[in-house]
Write a protein that holds these residues in place. Structure first.
Motif, PDB file in Angstrom:
ATOM      1  N   ARG A 142       0.800  -1.216   0.000  1.00 41.52           N
ATOM      2  CA  ARG A 142       0.000   0.000   0.000  1.00 41.52           C
ATOM      3  C   ARG A 142       0.841   1.277   0.000  1.00 41.52           C
ATOM      4  NH1 ARG A 142      -4.404  -1.653   4.706  1.00 41.52           N
ATOM      5  NH2 ARG A 142      -5.335  -3.437   3.593  1.00 41.52           N
ATOM      6  N   SER A 143       2.152   1.143   0.230  1.00 43.32           N
ATOM      7  CA  SER A 143       3.012   2.327   0.293  1.00 43.32           C
ATOM      8  C   SER A 143       4.397   1.953  -0.221  1.00 43.32           C
ATOM      9  CB  SER A 143       3.113   2.853   1.732  1.00 43.32           C
ATOM     10  OG  SER A 143       3.638   1.859   2.582  1.00 43.32           O
ATOM     11  N   PRO A 144       5.204   2.940  -0.628  1.00 41.55           N
ATOM     12  CA  PRO A 144       6.560   2.649  -1.110  1.00 41.55           C
ATOM     13  C   PRO A 144       7.472   2.249   0.048  1.00 41.55           C
ATOM     14  CG  PRO A 144       6.208   5.009  -1.010  1.00 41.55           C
ATOM     15  CD  PRO A 144       4.878   4.373  -0.705  1.00 41.55           C
ATOM     16  N   PRO A 145       8.615   1.635  -0.250  1.00 39.86           N
ATOM     17  CA  PRO A 145       9.569   1.283   0.818  1.00 39.86           C
ATOM     18  C   PRO A 145      10.122   2.532   1.499  1.00 39.86           C
ATOM     19  CG  PRO A 145      10.522   0.880  -1.341  1.00 39.86           C
ATOM     20  CD  PRO A 145       9.088   1.200  -1.575  1.00 39.86           C
ATOM     21  N   ARG A 146      10.539   2.356   2.728  1.00 41.61           N
ATOM     22  CA  ARG A 146      11.054   3.472   3.539  1.00 41.61           C
ATOM     23  C   ARG A 146      12.487   3.152   3.959  1.00 41.61           C
ATOM     24  NH1 ARG A 146      10.499   3.952   9.120  1.00 41.61           N
ATOM     25  NH2 ARG A 146       9.046   2.168   8.990  1.00 41.61           N
ATOM     26  N   ILE A 147      13.435   4.009   3.555  1.00 46.80           N
ATOM     27  CA  ILE A 147      14.863   3.803   3.851  1.00 46.80           C
ATOM     28  C   ILE A 147      15.220   4.576   5.120  1.00 46.80           C
ATOM     29  CG2 ILE A 147      17.223   4.068   3.014  1.00 46.80           C
ATOM     30  CD1 ILE A 147      16.148   3.915   0.183  1.00 46.80           C
ATOM     31  N   THR A 148      15.680   3.872   6.130  1.00 47.41           N
ATOM     32  CA  THR A 148      16.061   4.509   7.404  1.00 47.41           C
ATOM     33  C   THR A 148      17.573   4.629   7.572  1.00 47.41           C
ATOM     34  OG1 THR A 148      15.939   2.347   8.497  1.00 47.41           O
ATOM     35  CG2 THR A 148      13.961   3.712   8.531  1.00 47.41           C
ATOM     36  N   LEU A 149      18.338   3.940   6.740  1.00 44.77           N
ATOM     37  CA  LEU A 149      19.801   4.010   6.776  1.00 44.77           C
ATOM     38  C   LEU A 149      20.298   3.779   5.358  1.00 44.77           C
ATOM     39  CD1 LEU A 149      22.130   4.165   8.973  1.00 44.77           C
ATOM     40  CD2 LEU A 149      22.355   1.717   8.639  1.00 44.77           C
ATOM     41  N   PRO A 150      21.178   4.653   4.848  1.00 49.08           N
ATOM     42  CA  PRO A 150      21.940   5.721   5.513  1.00 49.08           C
ATOM     43  C   PRO A 150      21.174   7.038   5.579  1.00 49.08           C
ATOM     44  CG  PRO A 150      22.628   5.543   3.261  1.00 49.08           C
ATOM     45  CD  PRO A 150      21.613   4.448   3.463  1.00 49.08           C
ATOM     46  N   ASP A 151      21.785   8.010   6.271  1.00 47.21           N
ATOM     47  CA  ASP A 151      21.235   9.356   6.357  1.00 47.21           C
ATOM     48  C   ASP A 151      21.846  10.185   5.233  1.00 47.21           C
ATOM     49  OD1 ASP A 151      20.254  11.792   6.984  1.00 47.21           O
ATOM     50  OD2 ASP A 151      21.231  11.979   8.932  1.00 47.21           O
ATOM     51  N   GLY A 152      21.020  10.598   4.293  1.00 44.76           N
ATOM     52  CA  GLY A 152      21.530  11.314   3.134  1.00 44.76           C
ATOM     53  C   GLY A 152      22.103  12.669   3.447  1.00 44.76           C
ATOM     54  N   SER A 153      21.815  13.237   4.603  1.00 43.57           N
ATOM     55  CA  SER A 153      22.307  14.576   4.944  1.00 43.57           C
ATOM     56  C   SER A 153      23.694  14.555   5.568  1.00 43.57           C
ATOM     57  CB  SER A 153      21.329  15.257   5.906  1.00 43.57           C
ATOM     58  OG  SER A 153      21.222  14.517   7.123  1.00 43.57           O
ATOM     59  N   THR A 154      24.230  13.376   5.834  1.00 45.58           N
ATOM     60  CA  THR A 154      25.527  13.267   6.509  1.00 45.58           C
ATOM     61  C   THR A 154      26.480  12.446   5.653  1.00 45.58           C
ATOM     62  OG1 THR A 154      24.429  13.331   8.659  1.00 45.58           O
ATOM     63  CG2 THR A 154      26.715  12.574   8.618  1.00 45.58           C
ATOM     64  N   ALA A 155      27.688  12.987   5.421  1.00 44.28           N
ATOM     65  CA  ALA A 155      28.707  12.260   4.670  1.00 44.28           C
ATOM     66  C   ALA A 155      29.310  11.170   5.545  1.00 44.28           C
ATOM     67  CB  ALA A 155      29.788  13.220   4.183  1.00 44.28           C
ATOM     68  N   GLN A 156      29.659  10.048   4.914  1.00 42.91           N
ATOM     69  CA  GLN A 156      30.249   8.928   5.648  1.00 42.91           C
ATOM     70  C   GLN A 156      31.768   9.052   5.631  1.00 42.91           C
ATOM     71  OE1 GLN A 156      28.828   5.134   4.279  1.00 42.91           O
ATOM     72  NE2 GLN A 156      26.670   5.655   4.594  1.00 42.91           N
ATOM     73  N   GLU A 157      32.377   8.902   6.797  1.00 47.12           N
ATOM     74  CA  GLU A 157      33.831   9.007   6.907  1.00 47.12           C
ATOM     75  C   GLU A 157      34.483   7.690   6.502  1.00 47.12           C
ATOM     76  OE1 GLU A 157      34.711  10.211  10.873  1.00 47.12           O
ATOM     77  OE2 GLU A 157      34.527  12.337  10.386  1.00 47.12           O
ATOM     78  N   VAL A 158      35.554   7.787   5.709  1.00 47.58           N
ATOM     79  CA  VAL A 158      36.282   6.605   5.230  1.00 47.58           C
ATOM     80  C   VAL A 158      37.768   6.831   5.436  1.00 47.58           C
ATOM     81  CG1 VAL A 158      34.530   5.975   3.533  1.00 47.58           C
ATOM     82  CG2 VAL A 158      36.359   7.538   2.878  1.00 47.58           C
ATOM     83  N   GLU A 159      38.524   5.728   5.460  1.00 45.33           N
ATOM     84  CA  GLU A 159      39.979   5.783   5.565  1.00 45.33           C
ATOM     85  C   GLU A 159      40.575   5.285   4.263  1.00 45.33           C
ATOM     86  OE1 GLU A 159      41.748   4.142   9.061  1.00 45.33           O
ATOM     87  OE2 GLU A 159      39.973   4.552  10.290  1.00 45.33           O
ATOM     88  N   LEU A 160      41.470   6.049   3.727  1.00 44.50           N
ATOM     89  CA  LEU A 160      42.108   5.675   2.473  1.00 44.50           C
ATOM     90  C   LEU A 160      42.899   4.390   2.636  1.00 44.50           C
ATOM     91  CD1 LEU A 160      43.372   9.171   1.224  1.00 44.50           C
ATOM     92  CD2 LEU A 160      41.346   7.917   0.484  1.00 44.50           C
ATOM     93  N   GLY A 161      42.786   3.520   1.619  1.00 47.61           N
ATOM     94  CA  GLY A 161      43.521   2.259   1.640  1.00 47.61           C
ATOM     95  C   GLY A 161      42.843   1.150   2.408  1.00 47.61           C
ATOM     96  N   LYS A 162      41.689   1.431   3.023  1.00 44.49           N
ATOM     97  CA  LYS A 162      40.982   0.424   3.789  1.00 44.49           C
ATOM     98  C   LYS A 162      39.592   0.194   3.196  1.00 44.49           C
ATOM     99  CE  LYS A 162      43.322   1.154   8.210  1.00 44.49           C
ATOM    100  NZ  LYS A 162      43.132   1.395   9.666  1.00 44.49           N
ATOM    101  N   PRO A 163      38.985  -0.981   3.455  1.00 42.55           N
ATOM    102  CA  PRO A 163      37.627  -1.236   2.933  1.00 42.55           C
ATOM    103  C   PRO A 163      36.579  -0.407   3.674  1.00 42.55           C
ATOM    104  CG  PRO A 163      38.370  -3.069   4.289  1.00 42.55           C
ATOM    105  CD  PRO A 163      39.549  -2.154   4.137  1.00 42.55           C
TER     106      PRO A 163
END
Length: 579
Positions: free
Chosen positions: A209-230
């Protein structure tokens, strides 16, 4: 399965409505009574439930040995998958009820249909019908419905049975479960019960009856990553209920106008509630590079209603070797430890003297000590001391006085300096073994050694401290020697008696005092010489002095007349003999 849905949602709506509008509760569709001999017919490969009679009972297969019967003890109310080996006669432990169980091959049934529905879905909030499998195979004399081992009629709800089917006027979420349809028929004069299971599932709706609802990730916040790591890209999606639930969730990497599908690492789904599923979709960037920081990543979820998506960016994680707050705590801790170390180093002597003189007490053997008290003082001219006199020394003896009463012949009421009064009280009145330098020490080359030896062989060193005392090198040597002995042995005690001529912070001796003496004067135990100021102060001084002094040996006194000499003063006293 599709045929079952058609029958469920579109067949017999008129009959179902008439059944519920009339609120016709048909509790029995034919005669049914409990008999001592029952005959049950079941289909191999289906779930089965042995009938219960009043309370929970156990059915035992007849003709099977005790060792083999372990697999044929069938408790009523416990569901199990029926097999051909279960055919046979059963009885209760009391032997008053018998049951014959006949297991049939489904493919050999006269009215077997491969598309026969054994799973029924009912829409919650609406009416529903549960068909009785194989009802048309026989001419039934009655049908009874059970949910588990409880009759549907005991639930007190609006329902009825028409043509063997169970009609529920309103379907509830709690209607989900396994039902058993018992249709009775007579064959060759024997009444049989044909028991068939039906799995029922209540559903909130047939379609989403309704579209899916995405609760993660938060589109307003950039995700921190480390170079050279997965880096793990995780998407959490809530889907509304669907009959044929097949979730579609994917991660995409957006490169300019291109969209690249990322490999799915894992996808887990579970039902959160009656009306909702949850899907966790995971993709992994095996090694993060600078190029990945220039792209965006989109999680897209799709169902029959609409698509939903969330886009995130990646940013480089800045490593902090040491957080500023942590550095501050470490520096503060280091400074605190260093400060404590400096204080301990500077004040170590004072701390030692405080601990030894006030808290540490070694066991003293009075027989090993030659003297009870080593008294050190420097003579003071009589005119410099204020008029100090003892309390009344005449009259009857009073043991409430802080001093033992003097005889009126002593004549020491005019003795004012403490250097005269204290030795007289300690030795002649209280009976302590006293060591005085001018009386018991001979000057010579071994004088210093004799002083140290005498201090070691005394229980307490008492120094009458005045300005003249601290200016006298011999007197300061005695005090310094006593301090060193105290640091080496906990059996010695030191007491300073400060006269009113002494002011430690104003003393400026001709020759500088040793550092150990200057520091010890601040922490060693002491009494203030205030004799003669008031009667209360006088009594308090002698009581405090008597409390500090060690316990001496018992004495025997021989009464007689003699004279005791203290410098230029002479006084009459009683002769004492010691044991």
């Amino acid at each position: 399965m599709q045929t079952g849905y058609v029958l469920l949602f579109w067949v017999f709506p008129v009959f179902l409505e008439r059944c519920c509008v009339k609120r016709n509760r048909l509790y029995k569709t034919g005669p049914h009574k409990v008999m001592t001999q029952q005959h049950y017919r079941v289909v191999e490969g289906e779930m089965f439930l042995m009938p219960c009679i009043n309370n929970k009972v156990t059915w035992y297969k007849i003709g099977v040995g005790r060792e083999e019967n372990g697999g044929f003890n069938l408790d009523c109310g416990r569901e199990f998958l029926i097999e051909a080996k279960h055919s046979g006669n059963y009885t209760l432990l009391a032997g008053k009820r018998f049951l014959y169980l006949q297991v049939l091959d489904k493919r050999r049934l006269a009215c077997y249909k491969a598309e026969e529905v054994d799973v029924v879905m009912l829409l919650a909030g609406a009416g529903g019908k549960i068909p009785c499998p194989g009802f048309s195979c026989t001419i039934s004399t009655g049908v009874t419905w059970y949910k588990g081992n409880r009759s549907v009629w005991t639930k007190h709800r609006d329902s009825c049975v028409k043509n063997g089917h169970l009609h529920l006027c309103t379907v509830y979420q709690s209607d989900t479960g396994r039902y058993f349809c018992d249709s009775r028929f007579i064959e060759q004069g024997v009444e049989w019960t044909f028991r068939r299971p039906v799995n029922v599932t209540a559903i909130p709706s047939k379609e989403a009856r309704s579209p899916p609802r995405i609760t993660l990730p938060d589109g307003s916040t950039a995700q921190e990553v480390e170079l050279g790591k997965p880096h793990i890209l995780r998407c959490l999606v809530h889907f509304p209920f669907e009959v044929n639930f097949s979730p579609q969730v994917q991660w995409y990497m957006n490169n300019m106008d291109n969209r690249i599908l990322l490999h799915t690492e894992s996808q887990d789904k579970k039902r959160l509630s009656f009306e909702e599923f949850m899907v966790t979709h995971t993709s992994i960037i095996q090694e993060v590079t600078y190029l990945h920081l220039n792209h965006t990543y989109t999680c897209m979820a799709t169902n029959a209603v609409e698509n939903s998506s969330v886009t995130v960016k990646l940013k480089r994680k800045i490593k902090e070797k040491w957080p500023s707050s942590l550095i501050g705590y470490q520096i503060a801790s280091l400074l605190l430890v260093a400060g404590l170390g400096i204080v301990l180093r500077v004040k170590w002597l004072e701390l030692q003297l405080i601990y030894i003189s006030r808290f540490q007490r070694g066991k003293v053997d009075a027989d090993e000590k030659e003297f009870d008290v080593f008294l050190s003082y420097v003579w003071t001219p009589p005119h410099e001391e204020a008029g100090l006199t003892l309390p009344s020394l005449s009259g009857p003896e009073s043991h409430d006085s802080p001093l033992e009463p003097f005889n009126s012949e002593h004549g020491i009421g005019d003795l004012r300096p403490p250097e005269v009064l204290i030795p007289l009280v300690l030795e002649d009145l209280w009976g302590y073994r006293l060591c005085l330098l001018e009386r018991d020490m001979l000057p010579g080359e071994a004088y210093t050694n004799d002083v140290v030896r005498a201090i070691r062989r005394s229980q307490i060193l008492i120094c009458v401290v005045s300005t003249e005392y601290l200016s006298n090198s011999n007197a300061v040597f005695v005090l310094e020697s006593g301090i060193k002995v105290l640091l080496q042995s906990s059996t010695l005690k030191i007491l300073l008696i400060r006269t009113n001529r002494t002011s430690a912070h104003l003393i400026q001796p001709d020759s500088p005092m040793p550092s150990v003496v200057q520091r010890a004067l601040k922490v060693l135990p002491g009494l203030d010489w205030n004799l003669g100021h008031t009667e209360r102060a006088t009594g308090q001084f002698w009581r405090s002095l008597r409390k500090v002094l060690p316990t001496h040996r018992v004495r025997h006194v021989t009464r007689g007349k003699s004279h005791v000499h203290y410098g230029q003063y002479t006084t009459s006293t009683e002769t004492k003999s010691w044991e």
